[in-house]
Motif scaffolding. Structure first.
Motif, PDB file in Angstrom:
ATOM      1  N   SER A  95      40.283  44.319  47.792  1.00  0.00           N
ATOM      2  CA  SER A  95      41.090  43.860  46.656  1.00  0.00           C
ATOM      3  C   SER A  95      41.735  42.518  46.944  1.00  0.00           C
ATOM      4  N   CYS A  96      40.912  41.524  47.239  1.00  0.00           N
ATOM      5  CA  CYS A  96      41.410  40.185  47.540  1.00  0.00           C
ATOM      6  C   CYS A  96      41.276  39.270  46.335  1.00  0.00           C
ATOM      7  N   ALA A  97      42.229  38.368  46.178  1.00  0.00           N
ATOM      8  CA  ALA A  97      42.206  37.431  45.054  1.00  0.00           C
ATOM      9  C   ALA A  97      42.962  36.177  45.442  1.00  0.00           C
ATOM     10  N   GLY A  98      42.660  35.087  44.751  1.00  0.00           N
ATOM     11  CA  GLY A  98      43.321  33.824  45.039  1.00  0.00           C
ATOM     12  C   GLY A  98      44.307  33.445  43.968  1.00  0.00           C
ATOM     13  N   SER A  99      45.321  32.669  44.350  1.00  0.00           N
ATOM     14  CA  SER A  99      46.325  32.225  43.385  1.00  0.00           C
ATOM     15  C   SER A  99      45.692  31.359  42.308  1.00  0.00           C
ATOM     16  N   SER A 100      44.625  30.646  42.648  1.00  0.00           N
ATOM     17  CA  SER A 100      43.925  29.810  41.665  1.00  0.00           C
ATOM     18  C   SER A 100      42.432  30.075  41.674  1.00  0.00           C
ATOM     19  N   LEU A 101      42.028  31.193  42.308  1.00  0.00           N
ATOM     20  CA  LEU A 101      40.606  31.446  42.508  1.00  0.00           C
ATOM     21  C   LEU A 101      40.147  32.793  41.973  1.00  0.00           C
ATOM     22  N   ALA A 102      40.999  33.525  41.269  1.00  0.00           N
ATOM     23  CA  ALA A 102      40.663  34.839  40.727  1.00  0.00           C
ATOM     24  C   ALA A 102      40.189  35.757  41.842  1.00  0.00           C
ATOM     25  N   SER A 103      39.255  36.659  41.537  1.00  0.00           N
ATOM     26  CA  SER A 103      38.775  37.615  42.524  1.00  0.00           C
ATOM     27  C   SER A 103      38.001  36.912  43.634  1.00  0.00           C
ATOM     28  N   CYS A 104      38.223  37.344  44.871  1.00  0.00           N
ATOM     29  CA  CYS A 104      37.562  36.748  46.019  1.00  0.00           C
ATOM     30  C   CYS A 104      37.057  37.843  46.956  1.00  0.00           C
ATOM     31  N   ALA A 105      36.026  37.535  47.703  1.00  0.00           N
ATOM     32  CA  ALA A 105      35.555  38.414  48.761  1.00  0.00           C
ATOM     33  C   ALA A 105      35.945  37.787  50.091  1.00  0.00           C
TER      34      ALA A 105
END
Length: 216
Positions: A95-105
């Protein structure tokens, strides 16, 4: 003559004692600061609020789950500062996500480790997580974070807390450098320093005890 011989003998004895003391003093040649670790044998460092922030670009990636698991290296035995206290071959993220990058792996690479790096400043031992490598893949942006996470381990609360500011992690160069349109828009660049937010708490698995450290 006997008084002269006695005086010379006393001087030699005093010099021998002085050299013995100097030879065992901290910082003397051949003297290596060490720490001992015991407990375990297994450790399970559960992450709370773990984030990775590109300091120059002000862009963060965070994971709801970011846990480090493994075992103490040679429990009860001394090791020099900077040598592995615990091997952490299992790093789990979700369940990782970026402040300006939406969902991330966020994908950990290789086996990490925890090392004590200096004398205890009560109640914290200076420590770091070594051999850190993670690939980060988000919408039109991919890069690799690598290096070390400097911080401190409190062996009473069992919490490892990263230092504020530059942690020892950077964005990689070469094949791990930022690639993709979104990376360009956010101005993510190779060698950018990474700040690590949050902390990890050791919750010993069943059958294990807390990690304890001492200076022999």
């Amino acid at each position: 003559m006997r008084r002269l011989a006695s005086t010379a003998s006393a001087v030699v004895t005093s010099l021998a004692v002085l050299l013995a003391v100097v030879g065992t003093a901290p910082g003397a040649a051949g003297w290596t600061p060490t720490s001992s670790a015991w407990g375990g044998p297994d450790v399970d460092l559960i992450g709370t609020g773990i984030t990775f922030t590109d300091i120059p670009a002000h862009v963060s990636v965070g994971c709801v789950q970011h846990d480090l698991a493994g075992s103490i290296v040679n429990p009860g035995l001394s090791r020099s500062y900077g040598s592995a206290t615990a091997a952490l071959p299992t790093v789990t993220t979700a369940s990782c996500a970026g402040s300006s990058l939406a969902s991330c792996a966020v994908t950990p690479v290789g086996s990490w480790s925890l090392a004590v790096t200096g004398d205890r400043v009560p109640p914290v031992w200076p420590a770091r997580v070594d051999d850190v490598t993670m690939t980060v893949e988000c919408f039109q942006c991919a890069f690799t974070i690598q290096g070390t996470i400097n911080g401190g381990f409190n062996d009473v609360s069992q919490v490892f807390t990263p230092v504020p500011g530059a942690s020892g992690l950077v964005i990689a160069t070469g094949t791990g450098a930022p690639a993709g349109t979104m990376c360009d828009l956010l101005d993510l660049q190779a060698t950018d320093d990474i700040e690590v937010g949050g902390y990890w708490t050791n919750h010993p698995p069943a059958g294990s005890t807390p990690l304890r450290i001492s200076n022999p």
